[in-house]
Structures are given as C-alpha cells and as structure tokens.
Design a protein around this motif. Structure first.
Motif, mmCIF file in Angstrom:
data_model
loop_
_atom_site.group_PDB
_atom_site.id
_atom_site.type_symbol
_atom_site.label_atom_id
_atom_site.label_comp_id
_atom_site.label_asym_id
_atom_site.label_seq_id
_atom_site.Cartn_x
_atom_site.Cartn_y
_atom_site.Cartn_z
ATOM 1 N N ASN A 122 0.810 -1.215 0.000
ATOM 2 C CA ASN A 122 0.000 0.000 0.000
ATOM 3 C C ASN A 122 0.846 1.270 0.000
ATOM 4 O O ASN A 122 0.677 2.133 -0.867
ATOM 5 C CB ASN A 122 -0.966 -0.012 1.171
ATOM 6 C CG ASN A 122 -2.174 -0.916 0.908
ATOM 7 O OD1 ASN A 122 -2.189 -1.690 -0.032
ATOM 8 N ND2 ASN A 122 -3.194 -0.812 1.743
ATOM 9 N N TRP A 140 -6.529 3.660 -6.432
ATOM 10 C CA TRP A 140 -7.882 3.547 -5.881
ATOM 11 C C TRP A 140 -8.775 2.629 -6.710
ATOM 12 O O TRP A 140 -9.877 2.287 -6.288
ATOM 13 C CB TRP A 140 -8.537 4.918 -5.785
ATOM 14 C CG TRP A 140 -7.713 6.022 -5.194
ATOM 15 C CD1 TRP A 140 -7.778 7.341 -5.528
ATOM 16 C CD2 TRP A 140 -6.736 5.941 -4.137
ATOM 17 N NE1 TRP A 140 -6.886 8.068 -4.774
ATOM 18 C CE2 TRP A 140 -6.236 7.243 -3.911
ATOM 19 C CE3 TRP A 140 -6.211 4.887 -3.371
ATOM 20 C CZ2 TRP A 140 -5.261 7.528 -2.959
ATOM 21 C CZ3 TRP A 140 -5.236 5.167 -2.422
ATOM 22 C CH2 TRP A 140 -4.769 6.466 -2.218
ATOM 23 N N ASN A 185 -6.846 -3.148 -7.186
ATOM 24 C CA ASN A 185 -6.517 -3.777 -5.916
ATOM 25 C C ASN A 185 -5.133 -4.407 -5.920
ATOM 26 O O ASN A 185 -4.558 -4.666 -4.863
ATOM 27 C CB ASN A 185 -7.565 -4.842 -5.556
ATOM 28 C CG ASN A 185 -7.474 -5.292 -4.115
ATOM 29 O OD1 ASN A 185 -7.598 -4.484 -3.197
ATOM 30 N ND2 ASN A 185 -7.251 -6.578 -3.901
ATOM 31 N N SER A 210 -7.471 -1.737 -0.290
ATOM 32 C CA SER A 210 -8.265 -0.938 0.655
ATOM 33 C C SER A 210 -8.772 -1.750 1.848
ATOM 34 O O SER A 210 -8.716 -1.258 2.984
ATOM 35 C CB SER A 210 -9.434 -0.273 -0.074
ATOM 36 O OG SER A 210 -8.958 0.690 -0.991
ATOM 37 N N ASP A 223 -5.996 -2.014 4.235
ATOM 38 C CA ASP A 223 -5.706 -0.731 4.878
ATOM 39 C C ASP A 223 -6.674 -0.473 6.027
ATOM 40 O O ASP A 223 -6.274 -0.022 7.108
ATOM 41 C CB ASP A 223 -5.793 0.413 3.854
ATOM 42 C CG ASP A 223 -4.705 1.444 4.040
ATOM 43 O OD1 ASP A 223 -3.513 1.085 3.933
ATOM 44 O OD2 ASP A 223 -5.030 2.617 4.323
ATOM 45 N N GLN A 225 -9.665 9.837 0.607
ATOM 46 C CA GLN A 225 -9.484 8.407 0.411
ATOM 47 C C GLN A 225 -9.680 7.627 1.702
ATOM 48 O O GLN A 225 -10.259 6.535 1.695
ATOM 49 C CB GLN A 225 -8.102 8.111 -0.185
ATOM 50 C CG GLN A 225 -7.925 6.650 -0.595
ATOM 51 C CD GLN A 225 -9.002 6.166 -1.546
ATOM 52 O OE1 GLN A 225 -9.534 6.942 -2.333
ATOM 53 N NE2 GLN A 225 -9.330 4.888 -1.479
ATOM 54 N N ILE A 231 -12.347 4.588 2.508
ATOM 55 C CA ILE A 231 -11.979 3.313 3.111
ATOM 56 C C ILE A 231 -12.741 3.079 4.411
ATOM 57 O O ILE A 231 -13.344 2.023 4.613
ATOM 58 C CB ILE A 231 -10.461 3.261 3.354
ATOM 59 C CG1 ILE A 231 -9.705 3.245 2.014
ATOM 60 C CG2 ILE A 231 -10.078 2.044 4.193
ATOM 61 C CD1 ILE A 231 -8.210 3.435 2.143
#
Length: 208
Positions: free
Chosen positions: A70, A96, A99, A104, A107, A160, A164
């Motif tokens: 990430n 974004w 994947n 995400s 995260d 962002q 998430i």
C-alpha cells in the motif's frame, strides 16, 4: 522430499498469509489464531511452524506486506513520470481502482488493528506521513507552494481514508466518472480530453 510434497504437508507461506489476511479483514486481528487457520486450510500446527516461528511472526509478515504494497506502491505511483499535474494525479488514482496496487480492505483492517496496538499505530502514522510526502511531491514538482502542496495532499488523503473507513461502495463506472472532477477539485486544473482518455483506457474493460 520435493517441494510439491512439502507444500502438501505444510502448505506454502503464501497460503498461510492469505488465510490470515482473509481473517484479519473479515474479523479483525484478534481472530487470527494458529489452530483455526490450520483447520480452515486442512493443515496442522506443524505446517504453520514450518514457515513462521510464532503468531507474532505471522502478524509481522502481514504488516510488512501492507507497508510494501500500500505505502510503497502509492509512493511509486506518485513519483511516476507525468507531463502535467493532472496526469500525475491520474497516476495516483490508479491505486484507488486497482486492488493489485493498493488493497483498501487491508488498509482498513490495519487502521482498526492499530487502535489497540500502540506500536502498530506508530508504524501507521509513519506510513501516512510517507504517503502525504509523496503526494506533496506531486504538487511541488509542478510549481505549487509548499503550503498549497500540503493542503492539497491532505485533502486527497482525507477523501481516500473516508472512502476506506466508510466502506463506500459504488458502481465502477460511477467512480470512474467522478475521477476527472476530482482532478479539478484536487489540482484546480481541468484535465485534457487526452489525459482522461489515457486514464480511462487503463481501467475500462473493452466492449466485447
């Protein structure tokens, strides 16, 4: 004993990591335990210890994977070649939408885990600073002032993280359609039709 036989007996390290990842994202770090993982994989505890010294080693491997994938990939996308600031932000936006570049769910799982783990929170704070610095570099190299670069980078980060943490789900075509207007919000500039077309071509599935 060859590699195939060893994998059948013990599983691969990647197999154990993937199983742990699924549990982490679905149930949280407290549920990542050796015996339940072994049962879910149809393997034994000895298979786990063939790859990891203990549960902490497994958790550390997941954290390092998160840092590399990430944060490391985000930095690379921010530093990728771009002729304009709009093109540079489109490079970041790849994270974004893909994947394979930025995970995400992982995260979010790390952020939830860090709430009760001060040591991980320290690493999360350091990762966020690295991400902010990478985003600021985009604006700085295209002539924005340091203060403006910081503000615009933070705006992108907060948006962002909001996506998430709120687990926003939206049709892919709708999110893609929002990307050019987001460019205007984040940069104050309109992307050209050619820049939009190149970005869309990376993420739109060709019609059959």
């Amino acid at each position: 004993m060859d590699v195939t036989q060893t994998d059948q007996m013990h599983g691969t390290q990647a197999t154990w990591l993937r199983a742990a990842y699924d549990v982490l994202c679905d149930q949280g770090v407290e549920a990542v335990k050796i015996m339940p993982l072994a049962r879910s994989l149809g393997l034994t505890r000895s298979g786990f210890y063939y790859h990891f010294t203990d549960r902490e080693a497994l958790l550390e491997a997941m954290i390092r994977h998160w840092e590399d994938k990430n944060t490391g990939t985000l930095e690379a996308r921010c530093d990728a070649y771009a002729e304009t600031v709009c093109e540079a932000i489109f490079n970041l936006f790849d994270c974004w939408l893909d994947n394979d570049l930025f995970d995400s769910p992982l995260d979010l799982a790390i952020r939830n885990w860090a709430r009760n783990d001060p040591a991980l929170q320290t690493r999360l704070d350091a990762a966020d600073k690295r991400r902010q610095a990478a985003m600021e570099r985009i604006f700085l190299r295209f002539g924005y002032s340091p203060q403006e670069a910081e503000t615009r980078a933070l705006t992108m980060i907060f948006v962002q993280i909001g996506y998430i943490s709120m687990r926003v789900t939206e049709p892919r075509d709708e999110r893609l359609a929002r990307m050019p207007p987001y460019i205007v919000v984040f940069t104050g500039q309109e992307p050209t039709p050619a820049e939009i077309d190149r970005f869309m071509a990376r993420h739109c599935t060709p019609a059959a």
